[in-house]
Design a protein around this motif. Sequence first.
Motif, PDB file in Angstrom:
ATOM      1  N   PRO A   1      57.289 110.004   9.733  1.00 55.16           N
ATOM      2  CA  PRO A   1      56.281 110.317   9.325  1.00 55.16           C
ATOM      3  C   PRO A   1      56.408 111.386   7.683  1.00 55.16           C
ATOM      4  O   PRO A   1      57.260 111.857   7.214  1.00 55.16           O
ATOM      5  CB  PRO A   1      56.255 111.575  10.628  1.00 55.16           C
ATOM      6  N   GLY A   2      55.082 111.124   6.965  1.00 50.68           N
ATOM      7  CA  GLY A   2      55.278 111.655   5.593  1.00 50.68           C
ATOM      8  C   GLY A   2      54.539 110.251   4.540  1.00 50.68           C
ATOM      9  O   GLY A   2      54.599 109.412   5.275  1.00 50.68           O
ATOM     10  N   ALA A   3      54.503 110.718   3.201  1.00 48.50           N
ATOM     11  CA  ALA A   3      54.217 110.584   2.359  1.00 48.50           C
ATOM     12  C   ALA A   3      55.240 109.257   1.802  1.00 48.50           C
ATOM     13  O   ALA A   3      56.630 109.526   2.125  1.00 48.50           O
ATOM     14  CB  ALA A   3      53.949 110.719   1.546  1.00 48.50           C
ATOM     15  N   ALA A   4      54.476 108.094   1.720  1.00 41.68           N
ATOM     16  CA  ALA A   4      55.805 106.745   1.439  1.00 41.68           C
ATOM     17  C   ALA A   4      56.116 107.036   0.236  1.00 41.68           C
ATOM     18  O   ALA A   4      57.829 107.108  -0.089  1.00 41.68           O
ATOM     19  CB  ALA A   4      55.007 105.649   1.235  1.00 41.68           C
ATOM     20  N   GLU A   5      55.938 108.028  -0.404  1.00 42.37           N
ATOM     21  CA  GLU A   5      57.106 108.515  -1.979  1.00 42.37           C
ATOM     22  C   GLU A   5      58.177 109.146  -1.493  1.00 42.37           C
ATOM     23  O   GLU A   5      59.439 109.142  -1.771  1.00 42.37           O
ATOM     24  CB  GLU A   5      56.422 109.157  -2.897  1.00 42.37           C
ATOM     25  N   ALA A   6      57.995 109.262  -0.120  1.00 40.07           N
ATOM     26  CA  ALA A   6      59.258 110.900   0.509  1.00 40.07           C
ATOM     27  C   ALA A   6      60.223 109.511   0.801  1.00 40.07           C
ATOM     28  O   ALA A   6      61.244 110.258   1.254  1.00 40.07           O
ATOM     29  CB  ALA A   6      58.548 112.054   1.283  1.00 40.07           C
ATOM     30  N   THR A   7      59.707 109.317   2.049  1.00 41.07           N
ATOM     31  CA  THR A   7      59.952 108.479   3.912  1.00 41.07           C
ATOM     32  C   THR A   7      60.959 107.334   3.014  1.00 41.07           C
ATOM     33  O   THR A   7      61.784 106.972   3.509  1.00 41.07           O
ATOM     34  CB  THR A   7      59.101 107.946   3.881  1.00 41.07           C
ATOM     35  N   VAL A   8      60.284 107.004   1.888  1.00 41.88           N
ATOM     36  CA  VAL A   8      61.403 105.931   1.414  1.00 41.88           C
ATOM     37  C   VAL A   8      62.942 106.278   1.243  1.00 41.88           C
ATOM     38  O   VAL A   8      63.533 105.637   1.233  1.00 41.88           O
ATOM     39  CB  VAL A   8      60.549 105.169  -0.304  1.00 41.88           C
ATOM     40  N   ASP A   9      63.235 107.846   0.196  1.00 43.87           N
ATOM     41  CA  ASP A   9      64.243 108.092   0.534  1.00 43.87           C
ATOM     42  C   ASP A   9      64.632 107.622   1.727  1.00 43.87           C
ATOM     43  O   ASP A   9      66.144 107.610   1.939  1.00 43.87           O
ATOM     44  CB  ASP A   9      64.414 109.454  -0.254  1.00 43.87           C
ATOM     45  N   GLN A  10      64.069 108.285   2.883  1.00 40.58           N
ATOM     46  CA  GLN A  10      65.550 108.911   3.871  1.00 40.58           C
ATOM     47  C   GLN A  10      64.949 107.030   4.843  1.00 40.58           C
ATOM     48  O   GLN A  10      66.109 106.945   5.010  1.00 40.58           O
ATOM     49  CB  GLN A  10      63.755 108.892   4.727  1.00 40.58           C
ATOM     50  N   VAL A  11      64.490 105.853   4.039  1.00 38.13           N
ATOM     51  CA  VAL A  11      64.095 104.537   4.681  1.00 38.13           C
ATOM     52  C   VAL A  11      65.672 104.370   4.182  1.00 38.13           C
ATOM     53  O   VAL A  11      66.914 103.450   5.423  1.00 38.13           O
ATOM     54  CB  VAL A  11      63.268 103.860   4.413  1.00 38.13           C
ATOM     55  N   LEU A  12      65.977 104.652   2.966  1.00 39.65           N
ATOM     56  CA  LEU A  12      66.674 103.573   2.045  1.00 39.65           C
ATOM     57  C   LEU A  12      68.301 103.861   2.360  1.00 39.65           C
ATOM     58  O   LEU A  12      69.146 103.466   2.496  1.00 39.65           O
ATOM     59  CB  LEU A  12      66.669 104.278   0.803  1.00 39.65           C
ATOM     60  N   LYS A  13      68.518 105.436   3.504  1.00 37.83           N
ATOM     61  CA  LYS A  13      69.653 105.306   3.746  1.00 37.83           C
ATOM     62  C   LYS A  13      70.097 104.936   4.634  1.00 37.83           C
ATOM     63  O   LYS A  13      70.998 105.146   5.128  1.00 37.83           O
ATOM     64  CB  LYS A  13      69.646 106.900   4.066  1.00 37.83           C
ATOM     65  N   VAL A  14      69.225 104.493   5.893  1.00 38.68           N
ATOM     66  CA  VAL A  14      69.808 103.832   7.025  1.00 38.68           C
ATOM     67  C   VAL A  14      69.857 102.154   6.799  1.00 38.68           C
ATOM     68  O   VAL A  14      69.508 102.048   7.473  1.00 38.68           O
ATOM     69  CB  VAL A  14      68.841 104.560   8.000  1.00 38.68           C
ATOM     70  N   ILE A  15      69.193 101.703   5.785  1.00 36.43           N
ATOM     71  CA  ILE A  15      69.485 100.006   6.069  1.00 36.43           C
ATOM     72  C   ILE A  15      70.925  99.862   5.605  1.00 36.43           C
ATOM     73  O   ILE A  15      71.762 100.504   4.290  1.00 36.43           O
ATOM     74  CB  ILE A  15      68.266  99.743   4.627  1.00 36.43           C
TER      75      ILE A  15
END
Length: 246
Positions: free
Chosen positions: A125-139
């Motif tokens: 949850p959250g704005a894409a500009e912020a969540t993209v950093d979280q997503v990159l950590k788990v890929i």
Amino acid sequence: MSFQLAQDADPLPLLPVELGRAGEGVGRWVPEMKHTFLAKYVEGTRRAREKFKQRVYVDLFSGPGRIQVKGETMTRPGGAQIAWQHSRRDGADFTACLVGDLDAARASACAERLLAMGAPARAFPGAAEATVDQVLKVIPSNALCLAYLDPYNLEYLSFSVIEKLARLTYIDFAVHFSTMDLRRNVLMEYNPERARFDAAAPGWRQHVDPAAFVRGDADEAFFDYWCGLVRGLGFSISQRMPLVRD
């Protein structure tokens, strides 16, 4: 034989449903064009996915995972569910579905629906500009990724999100570029005191000739500039299955 879009029943019908901006349902073009293009892409890249053990679907504007088309009483799968269902048809299903939305309840609903369908889903949850950093950590670094970027308005299609995702070794983008929003507002946004489109295409005012406004093709000039930014990241833009443009 015509292409058949997945139409599974809603596994969690009490969760929120996307009803469009006016609350009357989304346009019919959403399933007939946007989701059909997405489904065809997913099925058409089966051979590529078979070569990877890790296959990741990223959707940072997922909504609640279910839509209702204007004039219909039933609901239909959202983009993330369409991608998951069609990846399963060929036995090369996604090994992770990472979905997000500015509204936490909608992001959670999308992930819950995916989990109920057997998908390995996780909400961001959250704005894409912020969540993209979280997503990159788990890929995983060796994963094949599909990033489906489908924001409501062009102003939310931040180019920084594309830049960050582009750092992944193996990634394709399927993008909804809202030309309707662009066409309606590009003249006003040329005013440097406004900034709705600046994040989507940084520096665009220095590259879109003011004469384009007189000719009436400023929206096309803007889009061409944006395409140039994407190519500058080392990507090519498909001509066979174009970016979805409303």
